[in-house]
Design a protein around this motif. Sequence first.
Motif, short mmCIF file in Angstrom:
data_model
loop_
_atom_site.label_atom_id
_atom_site.label_comp_id
_atom_site.label_asym_id
_atom_site.label_seq_id
_atom_site.Cartn_x
_atom_site.Cartn_y
_atom_site.Cartn_z
N ASN A 43 0.82 -1.20 0.00
CA ASN A 43 0.00 0.00 0.00
C ASN A 43 0.86 1.26 0.00
O ASN A 43 0.65 2.18 -0.79
CB ASN A 43 -0.93 -0.04 1.23
CG ASN A 43 -1.78 1.20 1.36
OD1 ASN A 43 -1.86 1.79 2.41
ND2 ASN A 43 -2.41 1.61 0.27
N LYS A 44 1.87 1.28 0.89
CA LYS A 44 2.77 2.45 0.94
C LYS A 44 3.48 2.64 -0.39
O LYS A 44 3.61 3.76 -0.89
CB LYS A 44 3.82 2.26 2.06
CG LYS A 44 3.24 2.41 3.44
CD LYS A 44 4.16 3.26 4.33
CE LYS A 44 3.43 3.73 5.57
NZ LYS A 44 3.19 2.64 6.55
N ASN B 178 1.00 3.93 -3.15
CA ASN B 178 0.61 5.32 -2.88
C ASN B 178 1.79 6.25 -3.20
O ASN B 178 1.60 7.36 -3.72
CB ASN B 178 0.16 5.50 -1.44
CG ASN B 178 -1.28 5.05 -1.22
OD1 ASN B 178 -2.02 4.87 -2.18
ND2 ASN B 178 -1.67 4.87 0.02
N GLN C 259 2.36 9.51 -5.82
CA GLN C 259 3.01 10.79 -5.52
C GLN C 259 4.07 11.12 -6.57
O GLN C 259 4.25 12.26 -6.96
CB GLN C 259 3.72 10.77 -4.15
CG GLN C 259 2.81 10.45 -2.97
CD GLN C 259 1.81 11.55 -2.72
OE1 GLN C 259 2.17 12.70 -2.57
NE2 GLN C 259 0.54 11.20 -2.70
N GLU D 136 3.97 10.25 -9.55
CA GLU D 136 3.29 10.33 -10.84
C GLU D 136 3.62 9.18 -11.80
O GLU D 136 3.61 9.33 -13.02
CB GLU D 136 3.51 11.70 -11.51
CG GLU D 136 3.09 12.83 -10.57
CD GLU D 136 2.98 14.18 -11.27
OE1 GLU D 136 2.44 14.20 -12.38
OE2 GLU D 136 3.41 15.18 -10.66
N TYR E 117 -4.65 7.54 -9.31
CA TYR E 117 -5.85 6.97 -8.71
C TYR E 117 -7.03 7.16 -9.65
O TYR E 117 -7.10 8.10 -10.42
CB TYR E 117 -6.23 7.70 -7.43
CG TYR E 117 -5.24 7.64 -6.30
CD1 TYR E 117 -4.86 6.43 -5.74
CD2 TYR E 117 -4.72 8.82 -5.76
CE1 TYR E 117 -3.98 6.40 -4.67
CE2 TYR E 117 -3.85 8.78 -4.68
CZ TYR E 117 -3.47 7.58 -4.14
OH TYR E 117 -2.62 7.55 -3.09
N TRP E 118 -7.96 6.25 -9.55
CA TRP E 118 -9.26 6.41 -10.18
C TRP E 118 -10.27 5.91 -9.16
O TRP E 118 -10.07 4.87 -8.55
CB TRP E 118 -9.35 5.58 -11.47
CG TRP E 118 -10.60 5.88 -12.25
CD1 TRP E 118 -10.74 6.78 -13.26
CD2 TRP E 118 -11.89 5.30 -12.05
NE1 TRP E 118 -12.03 6.79 -13.71
CE2 TRP E 118 -12.76 5.91 -12.99
CE3 TRP E 118 -12.40 4.33 -11.17
CZ2 TRP E 118 -14.11 5.58 -13.07
CZ3 TRP E 118 -13.74 4.01 -11.26
CH2 TRP E 118 -14.59 4.62 -12.20
N THR F 224 -11.50 2.93 -4.46
CA THR F 224 -10.43 3.56 -5.22
C THR F 224 -9.61 2.50 -5.94
O THR F 224 -9.30 1.46 -5.38
CB THR F 224 -9.51 4.36 -4.27
OG1 THR F 224 -10.34 5.11 -3.40
CG2 THR F 224 -8.62 5.30 -5.07
N TYR G 205 -6.22 1.85 -8.97
CA TYR G 205 -4.96 2.43 -9.42
C TYR G 205 -4.73 2.06 -10.88
O TYR G 205 -5.13 0.99 -11.34
CB TYR G 205 -3.78 1.83 -8.64
CG TYR G 205 -3.79 2.07 -7.15
CD1 TYR G 205 -2.91 2.97 -6.57
CD2 TYR G 205 -4.65 1.35 -6.32
CE1 TYR G 205 -2.88 3.16 -5.20
CE2 TYR G 205 -4.63 1.54 -4.94
CZ TYR G 205 -3.74 2.44 -4.39
OH TYR G 205 -3.72 2.63 -3.03
N GLY H 74 -13.85 8.89 -11.33
CA GLY H 74 -12.77 9.69 -11.90
C GLY H 74 -11.85 10.25 -10.84
O GLY H 74 -11.33 9.50 -10.02
N VAL I 276 -10.03 11.83 -7.73
CA VAL I 276 -10.25 11.48 -6.33
C VAL I 276 -9.68 12.48 -5.35
O VAL I 276 -9.91 12.37 -4.16
CB VAL I 276 -9.65 10.11 -5.99
CG1 VAL I 276 -10.37 9.04 -6.74
CG2 VAL I 276 -8.16 10.06 -6.29
N GLY J 120 -13.67 7.16 -1.12
CA GLY J 120 -13.06 5.97 -1.73
C GLY J 120 -12.63 4.95 -0.69
O GLY J 120 -13.22 4.85 0.39
N SER J 121 -11.55 4.20 -1.01
CA SER J 121 -11.09 3.13 -0.11
C SER J 121 -10.19 3.68 1.00
O SER J 121 -9.19 3.08 1.35
CB SER J 121 -10.32 2.08 -0.91
OG SER J 121 -11.08 1.65 -2.01
#
Lengths: 80, 436
Positions: A41-42, A45, A49, A51, A55-56, A62, A64, B68, B70, B167-168
């Motif tokens: 997860n880290k 994420n 950051q 790029e 996210y979507w 959520t 990715y 879309g 977030v 979201g999650s």
Amino acid sequence: METAEAQKVIIEGLEKKKGKSKFYLKDFYAMLPDWKPREVNKLVNNMVQQEMLEYWSSGSTTLYGIKGAGKQGAAEEGEE
Amino acid sequence: MKHKTPLLDQLESGPWPSFVSDIKREAESRTKNAKGVDYQIPVDVCDDILGVLELTYVHKRTHWKHGGIVGVFGYGGGVIGRYCDQPEMFPGVAHFHTMRVNQPGGKYYSTEYLEKICDLWERRGSGITNMHGSTGDIILLGTHTPQLEEIFYELTHDIGQDLGGSGSNLRTPSDCLGKSRCEYACYDTQALCFDLTNEYQDYLHRPAFPYKFKFKFDGCPNCCVASIARADMSFIGTWKDDIRIDQKAVAAYVGGEIKPNAGAHSGRDWGAFDIQKEVIGLCPTGCMAWDGKKLTIDNPECTRCMHCINVMPRALKIGKETGISILVGAKAPILDGAQMGSLLIPFISAEPPYTEIKELIEKIWDYWMEEGKNRERLGELIKRKGFQKLLEATELEPVAQMVKEPRTNPYIFWKEDEVEGGFTRDIQEYRKYHLR
Ligand code: HEM
Ligand code: HEM
Ligand code: SF4
Ligand code: SF4
């Protein structure tokens, strides 16, 4: 596994998947079986950051994807 | 009005306050612009939201796409992206993103703060808000993509305000006003809510879980934020010792000198207060008695339902040894049916820095992150795997308070380490008593 190497595994893993551009966090656990869920997860994420990923979200969940790939902003899945 | 909306107009004829009337009022106010607001998104956004909703009713299909964007840069939550699929007809709502704003603890506002939020939202958004939705947040409804970073900047720099979760992510933690006003509060809900909000900032702003996760904090079992029905982890105030009884005040209620329910429900004449019928007879565990002079409570049988205290607040008070019960797994009915929380911790003390509580939270998250399926709430995971698996993950011993009903499955499955000597028996010893 080093962070850079893990990032590569993820990007390559995503590029291999055809017809789908957005993925659940859980999909990445399988790509890095030796990593704990929280570490994965880290990592992802952090890749957002930096790029590499983006996210979507449906609003309630959520996902990715690779930055700029697949469904963007106002499009439906399968459209450019 | 820009669009004719006969179907929506019909909704206004009902007996309730109408969101259609509200949105029309905002549409008119934007068109007039008496205050000379420098609108950053189309002035007719409210007209167009009514227009697209009317068209939806005509076509009986939605004209919205789903999903879309977030968040703003660095955040993976707080913004819920929504786009209209008829942008030429309704350019005002071509984008109609929702922003979640982390409501202040106990939902205390100054009028100055509210004015600032509303001014910001008129200028950079639709002007339509939804205060304290099911999540608790301030919901700012409808803005366009280029405004998101601008709004975030103004919120954080000028109003001292952060976005909430979506979201999650961990969702914006939400609490009752607790000790700030309420004598029933068994712990400081705002202190715990504030502490956990800060501790878990990363989880609030970036996705981490299979699905949403909610904390809610109620100071007592009256559950004013309904944590028991909608939080994955509900923190509900309770007490261990006895309900404090002021017998003189009880007599004053019985004698009609003090109004029951603090004077609520007094719109009709219900007749004289009847303690037997309205309190003793309604105690769910039947643990109260009134002999005409003295009220007694068999406290070990009391479930802390609050009923008697609510009816006679001047005579009855919560105990002095207070803390929290923690329940897990409540949720609304999206995938599976609705579920109420199940009791996991009957009593835990609520003193900062809340180390024990945080350890429990993290064990639950580890378990859910590992075992939860995509879009599976904690309550569904518990149901699928069994409560016992959660006890193993949280390293808790089962206790009687966790039992909801007698078991219906007669099988007991032991693990090898729970059985003395393990699963391999000493055959010589066995044959001493049992022939071949
Ligand atoms: C006939 C029309 C509508 C009905 C029956 C309706 C009903 C509801 C209900 C029952 C909820 C849940 C409330 C809660 O538990 O917090 C809700 C939430 C919401 N509504 Fe509506 N609504 C309508 C129109 C609209 C419109 C026109 C908008 C936008 C302009 C809107 C935006 C929202 C949003 C964003 C939420 C979620 C709030 C949150 O995240 O907590 N609704 N609506
Ligand atoms: C066919 C139309 C739609 C369907 C079926 C739909 C369905 C849903 C569902 C199932 C959820 C998740 C609820 C939950 O898990 O709590 C949700 C959340 C939400 N939806 Fe929609 N939705 C629709 C249209 C819209 C529109 C038009 C908007 C706004 C313009 C909107 C805004 C939201 C928001 C703000 C949330 C809350 C996200 C969160 O929990 O963080 N939805 N919707
Ligand atoms: S939940 Fe209990 S403590 Fe909190 S405001 Fe309601 S009655 Fe008071
Ligand atoms: S709190 Fe509820 S269960 Fe306890 S004595 Fe009062 S009415 Fe009975």
